[in-house]
Design a protein around this motif. Sequence first.
Motif, PDB file in Angstrom:
ATOM      1  N   ASN A 123       0.821  -1.211   0.000  1.00  0.00           N
ATOM      2  CA  ASN A 123       0.000   0.000   0.000  1.00  0.00           C
ATOM      3  C   ASN A 123       0.858   1.265   0.000  1.00  0.00           C
ATOM      4  O   ASN A 123       0.575   2.245   0.680  1.00  0.00           O
ATOM      5  N   ASN A 124       1.947   1.205  -0.766  1.00  0.00           N
ATOM      6  CA  ASN A 124       2.835   2.348  -0.967  1.00  0.00           C
ATOM      7  C   ASN A 124       3.622   2.744   0.285  1.00  0.00           C
ATOM      8  O   ASN A 124       4.129   3.865   0.381  1.00  0.00           O
ATOM      9  N   VAL A 125       3.724   1.850   1.242  1.00  0.00           N
ATOM     10  CA  VAL A 125       4.498   2.092   2.458  1.00  0.00           C
ATOM     11  C   VAL A 125       5.580   1.025   2.559  1.00  0.00           C
ATOM     12  O   VAL A 125       5.318  -0.156   2.309  1.00  0.00           O
ATOM     13  N   GLU A 126       6.795   1.435   2.916  1.00  0.00           N
ATOM     14  CA  GLU A 126       7.920   0.519   2.987  1.00  0.00           C
ATOM     15  C   GLU A 126       7.656  -0.610   3.984  1.00  0.00           C
ATOM     16  O   GLU A 126       7.144  -0.387   5.091  1.00  0.00           O
ATOM     17  N   THR A 127       8.021  -1.828   3.573  1.00  0.00           N
ATOM     18  CA  THR A 127       7.894  -2.989   4.456  1.00  0.00           C
ATOM     19  C   THR A 127       9.125  -3.050   5.361  1.00  0.00           C
ATOM     20  O   THR A 127      10.147  -3.618   4.992  1.00  0.00           O
ATOM     21  N   SER A 128       9.034  -2.475   6.509  1.00  0.00           N
ATOM     22  CA  SER A 128      10.137  -2.495   7.468  1.00  0.00           C
ATOM     23  C   SER A 128       9.550  -2.324   8.862  1.00  0.00           C
ATOM     24  O   SER A 128       8.340  -2.150   9.024  1.00  0.00           O
ATOM     25  N   TRP A 129      10.417  -2.330   9.861  1.00  0.00           N
ATOM     26  CA  TRP A 129       9.957  -2.164  11.228  1.00  0.00           C
ATOM     27  C   TRP A 129       9.659  -0.704  11.555  1.00  0.00           C
ATOM     28  O   TRP A 129       9.129  -0.391  12.637  1.00  0.00           O
ATOM     29  N   ALA A 130       9.975   0.225  10.660  1.00  0.00           N
ATOM     30  CA  ALA A 130       9.925   1.654  10.977  1.00  0.00           C
ATOM     31  C   ALA A 130       8.525   2.135  11.344  1.00  0.00           C
ATOM     32  O   ALA A 130       8.355   2.933  12.273  1.00  0.00           O
ATOM     33  N   LEU A 131       7.503   1.679  10.636  1.00  0.00           N
ATOM     34  CA  LEU A 131       6.146   2.128  10.947  1.00  0.00           C
ATOM     35  C   LEU A 131       5.712   1.630  12.319  1.00  0.00           C
ATOM     36  O   LEU A 131       5.133   2.369  13.112  1.00  0.00           O
ATOM     37  N   GLY A 132       6.000   0.368  12.616  1.00  0.00           N
ATOM     38  CA  GLY A 132       5.666  -0.163  13.932  1.00  0.00           C
ATOM     39  C   GLY A 132       6.379   0.593  15.040  1.00  0.00           C
ATOM     40  O   GLY A 132       5.806   0.867  16.097  1.00  0.00           O
ATOM     41  N   ALA A 133       7.630   0.962  14.804  1.00  0.00           N
ATOM     42  CA  ALA A 133       8.380   1.730  15.803  1.00  0.00           C
ATOM     43  C   ALA A 133       7.803   3.128  15.964  1.00  0.00           C
ATOM     44  O   ALA A 133       7.821   3.696  17.061  1.00  0.00           O
ATOM     45  N   THR A 134       7.291   3.695  14.884  1.00  0.00           N
ATOM     46  CA  THR A 134       6.671   5.011  14.967  1.00  0.00           C
ATOM     47  C   THR A 134       5.394   4.958  15.786  1.00  0.00           C
ATOM     48  O   THR A 134       5.109   5.861  16.587  1.00  0.00           O
ATOM     49  N   PHE A 135       4.610   3.894  15.627  1.00  0.00           N
ATOM     50  CA  PHE A 135       3.423   3.704  16.465  1.00  0.00           C
ATOM     51  C   PHE A 135       3.814   3.764  17.942  1.00  0.00           C
ATOM     52  O   PHE A 135       3.135   4.389  18.753  1.00  0.00           O
ATOM     53  N   ASP A 136       4.886   3.105  18.260  1.00  0.00           N
ATOM     54  CA  ASP A 136       5.341   3.030  19.646  1.00  0.00           C
ATOM     55  C   ASP A 136       5.616   4.414  20.208  1.00  0.00           C
ATOM     56  O   ASP A 136       5.171   4.763  21.300  1.00  0.00           O
ATOM     57  N   PHE A 137       6.336   5.222  19.456  1.00  0.00           N
ATOM     58  CA  PHE A 137       6.683   6.545  19.962  1.00  0.00           C
ATOM     59  C   PHE A 137       5.470   7.462  20.046  1.00  0.00           C
ATOM     60  O   PHE A 137       5.386   8.291  20.946  1.00  0.00           O
ATOM     61  N   PHE A 138       4.513   7.290  19.149  1.00  0.00           N
ATOM     62  CA  PHE A 138       3.306   8.086  19.268  1.00  0.00           C
ATOM     63  C   PHE A 138       2.521   7.700  20.506  1.00  0.00           C
ATOM     64  O   PHE A 138       1.847   8.531  21.106  1.00  0.00           O
ATOM     65  N   ARG A 139       2.581   6.447  20.872  1.00  0.00           N
ATOM     66  CA  ARG A 139       1.926   6.037  22.111  1.00  0.00           C
ATOM     67  C   ARG A 139       2.504   6.796  23.286  1.00  0.00           C
ATOM     68  O   ARG A 139       1.795   7.290  24.154  1.00  0.00           O
ATOM     69  N   ASN A 140       3.819   6.964  23.287  1.00  0.00           N
ATOM     70  CA  ASN A 140       4.456   7.679  24.381  1.00  0.00           C
ATOM     71  C   ASN A 140       4.071   9.152  24.414  1.00  0.00           C
ATOM     72  O   ASN A 140       4.127   9.786  25.451  1.00  0.00           O
TER      73      ASN A 140
END
Length: 495
Positions: free
Chosen positions: A474-491
């Motif tokens: 869906n035009n988004v890179e397949t990597s851990w980066a998006l999941g890690a970004t979710f984490d920081f937004f939670r904080n």
Amino acid sequence: MTTPTIILTVWLLAGSLFTEATYYRHHRYVPHYRYREHSANTENLLPDASNPAPEATRSGVPEVFHPAPPVIHQIPEAFHPVPEVVHPAPDSHLLHQMHHHTAAEAPFSPGQSRVFYGIMFDAGSTGTRIHIYKFIQKDPVELPVLDNEMFHAIKPGLSEYKDKPEEGGNTIRQLLKIAKKTVPEEEWKRTPVVLKATAGLRLLPEEKANALLKEVQEVFEESPFYVPNESVSIMNGANEGVLAWVTVNFLTGHLYSNTRRTVGILDLGGGSTQITFLPKSKKTIENAPPTFTARFNLFNNTYELYTHSYLGNGIVAARLMTLGALGADGLDWKVFTSSCLPKKFREEVTFAGSTYKVSGIPGGYAGYKLCYYEVQRVIKGIFHQPYEVKGSSIFYAFSHYFDRAVETGLVGNRGGAVEVRDFKKKAKEVCNKMTKYGAINPFLCMDMTYITCLLKEGFGFKESTMLQLAKKVNNVETSWALGATFDFFRNFNIH
């Protein structure tokens, strides 16, 4: 093709992963989120495990492979479920945490859209990548959506600057210029910037890795973006696999489904490789080594994944292991040879800050069989083989799996579905036509043979196992980066 809008349920993706086999009680609530059906035609249907292979241990690995990393989180702080907040906090809530703010903004009112951004740096062994995510919240009672991603990569990786940390910092400055052009100036002060380093820095001596991290921290501090606590760190290898699994299953729509049908992920970096999947059988978890599992809650469901990162088994590290070069002495005068390389090939290769002289065997033999024998010695006895991968599971494979498949013509630039046997067939073709393919990449024979051996004899996949090769979903890179970004937004408590 128009990329479908991806629903971002950031506040659901919060909490802690557990590598211990211990459940905990979480809030009992029914989350409300917008459901969007994604086109996902792959399932992870796994049979029961009967005789799983015993744990494999690695021996003879140079000490440089396991330096004590800086103090880091052992497991991601993502995915702790929290009760729904139907009235998101205004920007003044962020003001309390973000020292760059000068004034609180007006509360978010119905009918008003709010845009915010996140910047995640992936400092890998072969390059540094920047992911700039744009999110839109159209209404306070609805969840934000992921609007788009800006991605850019630069080579070499930070680890190549182990003796010149200032130059490594300059590469980060270059990528931050792209961020300043992408993120509107009025959003700079509240846009978090984070860097997580992977195997490249994990392979360095601790003092050299720390010097690079300190330099990056200083570059961040001089930037106009918000720098959260612990914004620069080395990521635990297990985090890579789990967060990449979350990213891919989020983008493919599997995490919205109640069927718990998910896809596994295979990530092949330069210094390490990861395997992560959701087992169908409890025996897989019960028979896995304790450090090969991770448990967390997501969308009010508990997931327990099989996941492991093999340091020193990324594609570039594996090349040097095959050549007998990694960890060797006498690098100034030794030349490391392999039948996996074109006979007339000779070059200097730099990895993790060290330079190696490598070549083919001018008067010797080259080809797939000899190459496979060399590569097999690097993989044999190292990998734990979960029985379930011999079933009908579907795995997404990316990073160097995808890159090598494209280089050899196995798939096109958009990726596609292949079987493990297809890698084997293409590896034979490449190795037996080394003159042709060597002009594209002299390491193609070695790399394709390594991937074939890794999948078959390392992880234990059957030749009929289906792999979905993809660089983007869906035009988004397949990597851990998006999941890690979710984490920081939670904080940041962004709802």
